[in-house]
Design a protein around this motif. Sequence first.
Motif, PDB file in Angstrom:
ATOM      1  N   LEU A  99     -18.439   9.389   4.706  1.00  0.00           N
ATOM      2  CA  LEU A  99     -17.011   9.072   4.791  1.00  0.00           C
ATOM      3  C   LEU A  99     -16.552   8.281   3.569  1.00  0.00           C
ATOM      4  O   LEU A  99     -15.502   8.565   2.985  1.00  0.00           O
ATOM      5  N   ILE A 100     -17.322   7.277   3.200  1.00  0.00           N
ATOM      6  CA  ILE A 100     -16.953   6.422   2.073  1.00  0.00           C
ATOM      7  C   ILE A 100     -16.880   7.222   0.777  1.00  0.00           C
ATOM      8  O   ILE A 100     -16.013   6.989  -0.076  1.00  0.00           O
ATOM      9  N   ALA A 101     -17.765   8.193   0.620  1.00  0.00           N
ATOM     10  CA  ALA A 101     -17.827   8.977  -0.616  1.00  0.00           C
ATOM     11  C   ALA A 101     -16.798  10.101  -0.664  1.00  0.00           C
ATOM     12  O   ALA A 101     -16.491  10.612  -1.746  1.00  0.00           O
ATOM     13  N   ASP A 102     -16.250  10.488   0.484  1.00  0.00           N
ATOM     14  CA  ASP A 102     -15.356  11.638   0.545  1.00  0.00           C
ATOM     15  C   ASP A 102     -13.908  11.232   0.277  1.00  0.00           C
ATOM     16  O   ASP A 102     -13.493  10.135   0.636  1.00  0.00           O
ATOM     17  N   PRO A 103     -13.106  12.116  -0.347  1.00  0.00           N
ATOM     18  CA  PRO A 103     -11.679  11.810  -0.532  1.00  0.00           C
ATOM     19  C   PRO A 103     -10.959  11.477   0.776  1.00  0.00           C
ATOM     20  O   PRO A 103     -10.011  10.676   0.767  1.00  0.00           O
ATOM     21  N   LEU A 104     -11.386  12.072   1.897  1.00  0.00           N
ATOM     22  CA  LEU A 104     -10.750  11.763   3.177  1.00  0.00           C
ATOM     23  C   LEU A 104     -11.043  10.337   3.651  1.00  0.00           C
ATOM     24  O   LEU A 104     -10.417   9.862   4.593  1.00  0.00           O
ATOM     25  N   GLY A 105     -11.977   9.666   3.008  1.00  0.00           N
ATOM     26  CA  GLY A 105     -12.268   8.285   3.353  1.00  0.00           C
ATOM     27  C   GLY A 105     -11.419   7.282   2.594  1.00  0.00           C
ATOM     28  O   GLY A 105     -11.646   6.061   2.708  1.00  0.00           O
ATOM     29  N   ALA A 106     -10.413   7.761   1.857  1.00  0.00           N
ATOM     30  CA  ALA A 106      -9.582   6.847   1.057  1.00  0.00           C
ATOM     31  C   ALA A 106      -8.866   5.827   1.929  1.00  0.00           C
ATOM     32  O   ALA A 106      -8.770   4.640   1.566  1.00  0.00           O
ATOM     33  N   ASP A 107      -8.345   6.241   3.085  1.00  0.00           N
ATOM     34  CA  ASP A 107      -7.648   5.307   3.962  1.00  0.00           C
ATOM     35  C   ASP A 107      -8.606   4.272   4.539  1.00  0.00           C
ATOM     36  O   ASP A 107      -8.251   3.105   4.697  1.00  0.00           O
ATOM     37  N   LEU A 108      -9.822   4.712   4.880  1.00  0.00           N
ATOM     38  CA  LEU A 108     -10.837   3.781   5.367  1.00  0.00           C
ATOM     39  C   LEU A 108     -11.093   2.698   4.321  1.00  0.00           C
ATOM     40  O   LEU A 108     -11.105   1.495   4.636  1.00  0.00           O
ATOM     41  N   LYS A 109     -11.274   3.096   3.075  1.00  0.00           N
ATOM     42  CA  LYS A 109     -11.540   2.124   2.019  1.00  0.00           C
ATOM     43  C   LYS A 109     -10.318   1.247   1.740  1.00  0.00           C
ATOM     44  O   LYS A 109     -10.452   0.039   1.477  1.00  0.00           O
ATOM     45  N   GLY A 110      -9.138   1.840   1.845  1.00  0.00           N
ATOM     46  CA  GLY A 110      -7.928   1.059   1.630  1.00  0.00           C
ATOM     47  C   GLY A 110      -7.724   0.007   2.700  1.00  0.00           C
ATOM     48  O   GLY A 110      -7.356  -1.137   2.407  1.00  0.00           O
ATOM     49  N   ASP A 111      -7.970   0.393   3.957  1.00  0.00           N
ATOM     50  CA  ASP A 111      -7.811  -0.555   5.049  1.00  0.00           C
ATOM     51  C   ASP A 111      -8.860  -1.659   4.986  1.00  0.00           C
ATOM     52  O   ASP A 111      -8.595  -2.808   5.336  1.00  0.00           O
ATOM     53  N   LYS A 114     -10.133  -2.812   2.219  1.00  0.00           N
ATOM     54  CA  LYS A 114      -9.686  -3.697   1.141  1.00  0.00           C
ATOM     55  C   LYS A 114      -8.558  -4.602   1.630  1.00  0.00           C
ATOM     56  O   LYS A 114      -8.527  -5.808   1.323  1.00  0.00           O
ATOM     57  N   ASP A 115      -7.641  -4.058   2.410  1.00  0.00           N
ATOM     58  CA  ASP A 115      -6.549  -4.864   2.946  1.00  0.00           C
ATOM     59  C   ASP A 115      -7.072  -5.971   3.865  1.00  0.00           C
ATOM     60  O   ASP A 115      -6.535  -7.080   3.880  1.00  0.00           O
ATOM     61  N   ALA A 116      -8.114  -5.639   4.646  1.00  0.00           N
ATOM     62  CA  ALA A 116      -8.632  -6.597   5.630  1.00  0.00           C
ATOM     63  C   ALA A 116      -9.515  -7.667   5.008  1.00  0.00           C
ATOM     64  O   ALA A 116      -9.576  -8.798   5.509  1.00  0.00           O
ATOM     65  N   THR A 117     -10.200  -7.328   3.927  1.00  0.00           N
ATOM     66  CA  THR A 117     -11.211  -8.243   3.387  1.00  0.00           C
ATOM     67  C   THR A 117     -10.965  -8.673   1.952  1.00  0.00           C
ATOM     68  O   THR A 117     -11.563  -9.656   1.492  1.00  0.00           O
ATOM     69  N   GLY A 118     -10.149  -7.924   1.244  1.00  0.00           N
ATOM     70  CA  GLY A 118      -9.977  -8.190  -0.171  1.00  0.00           C
ATOM     71  C   GLY A 118     -11.111  -7.674  -1.022  1.00  0.00           C
ATOM     72  O   GLY A 118     -11.156  -7.922  -2.233  1.00  0.00           O
ATOM     73  N   LYS A 119     -12.034  -6.924  -0.419  1.00  0.00           N
ATOM     74  CA  LYS A 119     -13.207  -6.430  -1.131  1.00  0.00           C
ATOM     75  C   LYS A 119     -13.252  -4.909  -1.081  1.00  0.00           C
ATOM     76  O   LYS A 119     -12.633  -4.274  -0.222  1.00  0.00           O
ATOM     77  N   GLN A 120     -14.023  -4.325  -2.006  1.00  0.00           N
ATOM     78  CA  GLN A 120     -14.222  -2.881  -2.019  1.00  0.00           C
ATOM     79  C   GLN A 120     -15.262  -2.492  -0.980  1.00  0.00           C
ATOM     80  O   GLN A 120     -16.274  -3.180  -0.808  1.00  0.00           O
ATOM     81  N   LEU A 121     -15.033  -1.386  -0.295  1.00  0.00           N
ATOM     82  CA  LEU A 121     -16.013  -0.840   0.649  1.00  0.00           C
ATOM     83  C   LEU A 121     -16.877   0.168  -0.088  1.00  0.00           C
ATOM     84  O   LEU A 121     -16.395   1.205  -0.552  1.00  0.00           O
ATOM     85  N   THR A 122     -18.158  -0.133  -0.190  1.00  0.00           N
ATOM     86  CA  THR A 122     -19.070   0.750  -0.933  1.00  0.00           C
ATOM     87  C   THR A 122     -20.290   1.163  -0.133  1.00  0.00           C
ATOM     88  O   THR A 122     -20.931   2.162  -0.476  1.00  0.00           O
ATOM     89  N   GLU A 123     -20.645   0.424   0.920  1.00  0.00           N
ATOM     90  CA  GLU A 123     -21.871   0.697   1.661  1.00  0.00           C
ATOM     91  C   GLU A 123     -21.631   0.616   3.164  1.00  0.00           C
ATOM     92  O   GLU A 123     -20.806  -0.184   3.630  1.00  0.00           O
ATOM     93  N   PRO A 124     -22.363   1.420   3.964  1.00  0.00           N
ATOM     94  CA  PRO A 124     -22.200   1.384   5.422  1.00  0.00           C
ATOM     95  C   PRO A 124     -22.502   0.023   6.042  1.00  0.00           C
ATOM     96  O   PRO A 124     -21.922  -0.319   7.082  1.00  0.00           O
ATOM     97  N   ASP A 125     -23.399  -0.764   5.422  1.00  0.00           N
ATOM     98  CA  ASP A 125     -23.759  -2.033   6.050  1.00  0.00           C
ATOM     99  C   ASP A 125     -22.643  -3.074   5.949  1.00  0.00           C
ATOM    100  O   ASP A 125     -22.780  -4.185   6.479  1.00  0.00           O
ATOM    101  N   GLN A 126     -21.535  -2.727   5.317  1.00  0.00           N
ATOM    102  CA  GLN A 126     -20.365  -3.592   5.329  1.00  0.00           C
ATOM    103  C   GLN A 126     -19.546  -3.419   6.600  1.00  0.00           C
ATOM    104  O   GLN A 126     -18.560  -4.137   6.799  1.00  0.00           O
ATOM    105  N   LEU A 127     -19.952  -2.478   7.435  1.00  0.00           N
ATOM    106  CA  LEU A 127     -19.217  -2.142   8.653  1.00  0.00           C
ATOM    107  C   LEU A 127     -20.110  -2.257   9.883  1.00  0.00           C
ATOM    108  O   LEU A 127     -21.324  -2.083   9.796  1.00  0.00           O
ATOM    109  N   ARG A 128     -19.512  -2.526  11.015  1.00  0.00           N
ATOM    110  CA  ARG A 128     -20.181  -2.334  12.303  1.00  0.00           C
ATOM    111  C   ARG A 128     -19.867  -0.921  12.753  1.00  0.00           C
ATOM    112  O   ARG A 128     -18.705  -0.520  12.768  1.00  0.00           O
TER     113      ARG A 128
END
Length: 249
Positions: A164-176, A178-192
């Motif tokens: 999901l993170i690597a796919d263009p369809l994951g752009a909203d996931l990464k954007g949200d 970033k909005d929630a944490t101020g950080k870039q989402l790059t790895e699954p272990d950043q999520l539950r």
Amino acid sequence: MAVTALAVAGAAVALGVTLPDAGGTDMTRAGTARQDAVAPEGTVQPAPADEAKGVGRDPLTDAETERAEKLATAGNALRMDARDVEGDRGPQHLSTNLTEVDPGLSGAAADQRRADVVYYDYKSDSVVTKTVNLDTGKVEDSRTDQGVQPPPNQEELAEGARLLIADPLGADLKGDYKDATGKQLTEPDQLRLSGMVFREKTVANVPAGLKECGEHRCLRVITKVVNGPWIDTRDLVVDLSARTVARLG
């Protein structure tokens, strides 16, 4: 931001975490092979010490679980031919559980401890179940089924999130994120992560890219910021067999 909940079939089994209601305020929007040594055919490991064994219908001990998993893949082609969720050599382990009592057995045979070790082979899209006798050290039964989709484990959920993170369809996931944490989402272990199997028969008007879900291993991956809000990815489906992502609706 409004969240549109999608219908989930009653047969789908969620893992770990239940999503909040659609009106909840904490839900945000989101639109090499490994070379293994193989034991000689017919190898039987010695039984573990008594203190490492369960009694009766006690849950499997850690030692029994480890022994069952070694026996299930020792001395057969499964370790060499199958592939796991990352495409590496060997099947994807899903679960190891005490086998249900066979009513056809009696006496000492009925008292023996057995374990069912379940794997998914991403090469053939099949579920392989090995029934291991922990007292004799032998595999008593081996079954291969296609079109069967047990609940996903954490390794599969992590790989789904990685796709999901690597796919263009994951752009909203990464954007949200970033909005929630101020950080870039790059790895699954950043999520539950939690999630469920997706079958194409459970939703009307399935996109072409998801027509094989059910035969392929497809997941809805449910994501949550660690110590933070949910991110709604329920309209996205990851086909782990094809390693693709598609959107429902």
